[in-house]
Design an enzyme around this catalytic site. Structure first.
Site, PDB file in Angstrom:
ATOM      1  N   THR A  29      29.303  31.728  42.689  1.00  0.00           N
ATOM      2  CA  THR A  29      29.623  30.330  42.428  1.00  0.00           C
ATOM      3  C   THR A  29      29.546  29.531  43.710  1.00  0.00           C
ATOM      4  O   THR A  29      30.157  29.904  44.713  1.00  0.00           O
ATOM      5  CB  THR A  29      31.037  30.246  41.814  1.00  0.00           C
ATOM      6  OG1 THR A  29      30.978  30.844  40.529  1.00  0.00           O
ATOM      7  CG2 THR A  29      31.517  28.818  41.703  1.00  0.00           C
ATOM      8  N   GLN A 102      23.790  34.136  34.924  1.00  0.00           N
ATOM      9  CA  GLN A 102      25.100  34.664  34.524  1.00  0.00           C
ATOM     10  C   GLN A 102      25.792  33.636  33.629  1.00  0.00           C
ATOM     11  O   GLN A 102      26.055  32.504  34.052  1.00  0.00           O
ATOM     12  CB  GLN A 102      25.983  34.971  35.728  1.00  0.00           C
ATOM     13  CG  GLN A 102      27.228  35.738  35.277  1.00  0.00           C
ATOM     14  CD  GLN A 102      28.210  36.035  36.380  1.00  0.00           C
ATOM     15  OE1 GLN A 102      28.659  35.129  37.080  1.00  0.00           O
ATOM     16  NE2 GLN A 102      28.576  37.300  36.535  1.00  0.00           N
ATOM     17  N   HIS A 176      29.005  37.356  31.721  1.00  0.00           N
ATOM     18  CA  HIS A 176      30.108  37.585  32.676  1.00  0.00           C
ATOM     19  C   HIS A 176      31.304  38.165  31.915  1.00  0.00           C
ATOM     20  O   HIS A 176      32.095  37.449  31.331  1.00  0.00           O
ATOM     21  CB  HIS A 176      30.479  36.271  33.358  1.00  0.00           C
ATOM     22  CG  HIS A 176      31.259  36.458  34.633  1.00  0.00           C
ATOM     23  ND1 HIS A 176      31.896  37.645  34.944  1.00  0.00           N
ATOM     24  CD2 HIS A 176      31.487  35.627  35.674  1.00  0.00           C
ATOM     25  CE1 HIS A 176      32.481  37.513  36.130  1.00  0.00           C
ATOM     26  NE2 HIS A 176      32.252  36.305  36.590  1.00  0.00           N
ATOM     27  N   ALA A 178      33.455  40.179  33.533  1.00  0.00           N
ATOM     28  CA  ALA A 178      34.245  40.769  34.629  1.00  0.00           C
ATOM     29  C   ALA A 178      35.267  39.789  35.189  1.00  0.00           C
ATOM     30  O   ALA A 178      35.458  38.683  34.694  1.00  0.00           O
ATOM     31  CB  ALA A 178      33.280  41.204  35.743  1.00  0.00           C
ATOM     32  N   ASN A 179      35.950  40.255  36.225  1.00  0.00           N
ATOM     33  CA  ASN A 179      36.731  39.421  37.153  1.00  0.00           C
ATOM     34  C   ASN A 179      37.829  38.578  36.516  1.00  0.00           C
ATOM     35  O   ASN A 179      38.169  37.497  37.016  1.00  0.00           O
ATOM     36  CB  ASN A 179      35.781  38.511  37.948  1.00  0.00           C
ATOM     37  CG  ASN A 179      34.829  39.321  38.824  1.00  0.00           C
ATOM     38  OD1 ASN A 179      34.931  40.538  38.876  1.00  0.00           O
ATOM     39  ND2 ASN A 179      33.923  38.656  39.508  1.00  0.00           N
ATOM     40  N   TYR A 181      37.950  36.904  33.703  1.00  0.00           N
ATOM     41  CA  TYR A 181      37.604  35.747  32.883  1.00  0.00           C
ATOM     42  C   TYR A 181      37.663  36.118  31.397  1.00  0.00           C
ATOM     43  O   TYR A 181      38.119  37.205  31.049  1.00  0.00           O
ATOM     44  CB  TYR A 181      36.241  35.189  33.320  1.00  0.00           C
ATOM     45  CG  TYR A 181      36.284  34.722  34.762  1.00  0.00           C
ATOM     46  CD1 TYR A 181      37.102  33.658  35.129  1.00  0.00           C
ATOM     47  CD2 TYR A 181      35.562  35.361  35.765  1.00  0.00           C
ATOM     48  CE1 TYR A 181      37.187  33.242  36.464  1.00  0.00           C
ATOM     49  CE2 TYR A 181      35.640  34.947  37.093  1.00  0.00           C
ATOM     50  CZ  TYR A 181      36.454  33.884  37.433  1.00  0.00           C
ATOM     51  OH  TYR A 181      36.548  33.483  38.744  1.00  0.00           O
ATOM     52  N   ASN A 236      42.140  37.453  39.469  1.00  0.00           N
ATOM     53  CA  ASN A 236      42.643  36.450  38.532  1.00  0.00           C
ATOM     54  C   ASN A 236      43.853  36.938  37.740  1.00  0.00           C
ATOM     55  O   ASN A 236      43.947  36.750  36.535  1.00  0.00           O
ATOM     56  CB  ASN A 236      41.519  35.964  37.607  1.00  0.00           C
ATOM     57  CG  ASN A 236      40.562  35.070  38.351  1.00  0.00           C
ATOM     58  OD1 ASN A 236      40.997  34.203  39.101  1.00  0.00           O
ATOM     59  ND2 ASN A 236      39.268  35.291  38.187  1.00  0.00           N
ATOM     60  N   GLY A 320      26.397  40.349  47.734  1.00  0.00           N
ATOM     61  CA  GLY A 320      26.818  38.975  47.519  1.00  0.00           C
ATOM     62  C   GLY A 320      26.832  38.199  48.824  1.00  0.00           C
ATOM     63  O   GLY A 320      25.853  37.550  49.204  1.00  0.00           O
TER      64      GLY A 320
HETATM   65  C1  LIG Z   1      31.532  32.593  47.137  1.00  0.00           C
HETATM   66  C2  LIG Z   1      31.544  33.653  46.072  1.00  0.00           C
HETATM   67  C3  LIG Z   1      31.372  33.275  44.746  1.00  0.00           C
HETATM   68  C4  LIG Z   1      31.356  34.250  43.735  1.00  0.00           C
HETATM   69  N1  LIG Z   1      31.106  33.866  42.444  1.00  0.00           N
HETATM   70  C5  LIG Z   1      30.920  34.809  41.480  1.00  0.00           C
HETATM   71  C6  LIG Z   1      30.469  34.447  40.179  1.00  0.00           C
HETATM   72  O1  LIG Z   1      30.181  33.276  39.856  1.00  0.00           O
HETATM   73  N2  LIG Z   1      30.327  35.444  39.281  1.00  0.00           N
HETATM   74  C7  LIG Z   1      30.607  36.752  39.575  1.00  0.00           C
HETATM   75  O2  LIG Z   1      30.469  37.620  38.720  1.00  0.00           O
HETATM   76  N3  LIG Z   1      31.012  37.116  40.816  1.00  0.00           N
HETATM   77  C8  LIG Z   1      31.146  36.180  41.765  1.00  0.00           C
HETATM   78  N4  LIG Z   1      31.472  36.574  43.045  1.00  0.00           N
HETATM   79  C9  LIG Z   1      31.582  38.007  43.372  1.00  0.00           C
HETATM   80  C10 LIG Z   1      30.253  38.554  43.920  1.00  0.00           C
HETATM   81  O3  LIG Z   1      29.282  38.575  42.874  1.00  0.00           O
HETATM   82  C11 LIG Z   1      30.408  39.991  44.460  1.00  0.00           C
HETATM   83  O4  LIG Z   1      30.862  40.813  43.429  1.00  0.00           O
HETATM   84  C12 LIG Z   1      31.374  40.070  45.628  1.00  0.00           C
HETATM   85  O5  LIG Z   1      31.096  39.063  46.589  1.00  0.00           O
HETATM   86  C13 LIG Z   1      31.298  41.453  46.295  1.00  0.00           C
HETATM   87  O6  LIG Z   1      30.021  41.691  46.839  1.00  0.00           O
HETATM   88  P1  LIG Z   1      29.741  41.559  48.439  1.00  0.00           P
HETATM   89  O7  LIG Z   1      30.771  42.392  49.114  1.00  0.00           O
HETATM   90  O8  LIG Z   1      28.361  42.087  48.629  1.00  0.00           O
HETATM   91  O9  LIG Z   1      29.887  40.115  48.784  1.00  0.00           O
HETATM   92  C14 LIG Z   1      31.535  35.615  44.066  1.00  0.00           C
HETATM   93  C15 LIG Z   1      31.719  35.975  45.410  1.00  0.00           C
HETATM   94  C16 LIG Z   1      31.706  35.020  46.406  1.00  0.00           C
HETATM   95  C17 LIG Z   1      31.864  35.461  47.842  1.00  0.00           C
END
Ligand SMILES: Cc1cc2nc3c(=O)[nH]c(=O)nc-3n(C[C@H](O)[C@H](O)[C@H](O)COP(=O)(O)O)c2cc1C
Length: 351
Positions: A29, A102, A176, A178-179, A181, A236, A320
């Protein structure tokens, strides 16, 4: 050069899609959409700069107005949004990229200020604690349990979003799930207290996720549908429960029946283990039940990612934050050049 490195070998996702390498850009995001949740030309350039990834997954994109939980997120339910996304997919395809959208509903992670004063929708009426992220002083609170008729509407909204994504030129959608939501809220006992056919047992709690997958699969073809899941409760304010693992076991086994594109780990730390998953990591837990393509994610190094693929712990790896800091991440990894560290200040621009 790293020509023999498995990370850079192509991957046949299914009959419809071949990826040029095993590296996925994780959904992130950015809150940079224009008014009316319309994607911008800058977003097209941002994604087009990252087409060296085998697969790009867009930031979470809201399927309808009450899906919103953050400012300036893009949507996929109006003509203007579809046209805006068309610019993104054209730019990515012009550089031979592959891109999934997504599709997202935040459920109780919304706030009345996004909903004309209404309470957020959720499987059950609960009170969520804590600050609304990117929400300037707003705090979370009560949600309202959806009726059975509203559940049917939500499923139809996911399917319509999937169709709209295809109309906008996407190669597929990642649901989506996960997380913390909406879909994840059905999958955890902490947030699902329903006593009807959507709660109370693993098959009932997995029903909403499976019905969304089926509706999207029937709408656009299962090979273009994927899902992200967080069996471990970590985000969350969803609190783990020892019974959750049975819900995810049921769901993951049921997903084996459909030829969806992939399942994607929702976690931000690949080393974290969860007591509710029998002290397993999220990715290892998913791998033990789901037999199709698995994308791992969560703070991987290049070495860890390669080892995981070589050991068959997963098939693809998503990065990410490194992709925000390094648009040319794949090239840097391939040539073993230094990779810039992510810093939260980078979120203020869309480079
Ligand atoms: C700024 C930011 C925004 C994110 N937005 C989403 C999102 O919209 N949907 C999602 O499933 N995960 C989101 N995530 C999680 C990432 O997809 C990822 O799972 C997480 O950053 C871990 O990977 P990394 O260690 O390689 O960054 C977000 C992470 C960050 C840092």
């Amino acid at each position: 050069m790293n020509n023999n490195n498995s990370l850079f070998s192509p991957y046949q996702l299914n009959q419809a899609l071949v990826l040029k390498n095993r590296i996925v850009m994780a959904p992130m995001t950015r809150s940079m959409a224009a008014d009316q949740f319309v994607p911008t030309a800058q977003m097209a350039e941002y994604y087009a700069r990252r087409t060296d990834a085998g697969l790009i997954v867009t930031e979470g994109t809201i399927i309808r107005p009450d899906a919103q939980g953050y400012p300036a997120v893009p949507g996929i339910y109006t003509k203007a949004q579809i046209n805006g996304w068309r610019r993104v997919t054209d730019a990515v395809h012009a550089k031979r990229g592959v891109i999934f959208m997504q599709i997202w509903h935040v459920g109780r992670v919304s706030h009345p200020s996004y909903l004309n004063g209404e309470l957020p929708l959720a499987p059950s009426a609960t009170v969520m604690m804590g600050r609304v992220k990117r929400g300037e002083g707003m705090t979370h609170g009560e949600s309202r349990a959806v009726t059975l008729a509203e559940i049917n509407d939500l499923i139809a909204s996911y399917a319509q979003a999937a169709k709209n994504a295809i109309e906008a030129g996407f190669d597929g959608v990642e649901i989506h799930g996960a997380n913390g939501y909406l879909i994840d809220q059905f999958l955890h006992y902490h947030t699902n207290h329903r006593t009807d056919r959507y709660g109370g047992s693993p098959n009932n709690m997995a029903r909403f996720a499976l019905e969304v997958v089926k509706a999207c699969g029937e709408a656009i073809g299962y090979e273009r549908v994927a899902i992200r899941l967080s069996p471990g409760a970590y985000l969350n304010e969803i609190i783990g429960d020892a019974r959750d693992s049975l819900v995810f076991e049921y769901l993951l086994k049921a997903l084996n029946v459909f030829s969806i594109a992939y399942v994607h780990t929702g976690d931000d730390d690949n080393t974290r283990t969860y007591s509710e998953l029998g002290n397993s990591t999220t990715t290892a837990f998913i791998r033990s039940f789901y037999k199709g393509t698995l994308i791992a994610c969560g703070n991987y190094s290049q070495e860890g990612a390669k080892a995981g693929i070589d050991n068959n712990a997963f098939d693809l790896v998503a990065f990410g934050r490194p992709f925000i800091a390094n648009p040319d991440l794949v090239n840097l990894l391939r040539h073993q050049h230094p990779v810039q560290q992510f810093d939260a200040s980078m979120l203020s621009t869309l480079y």
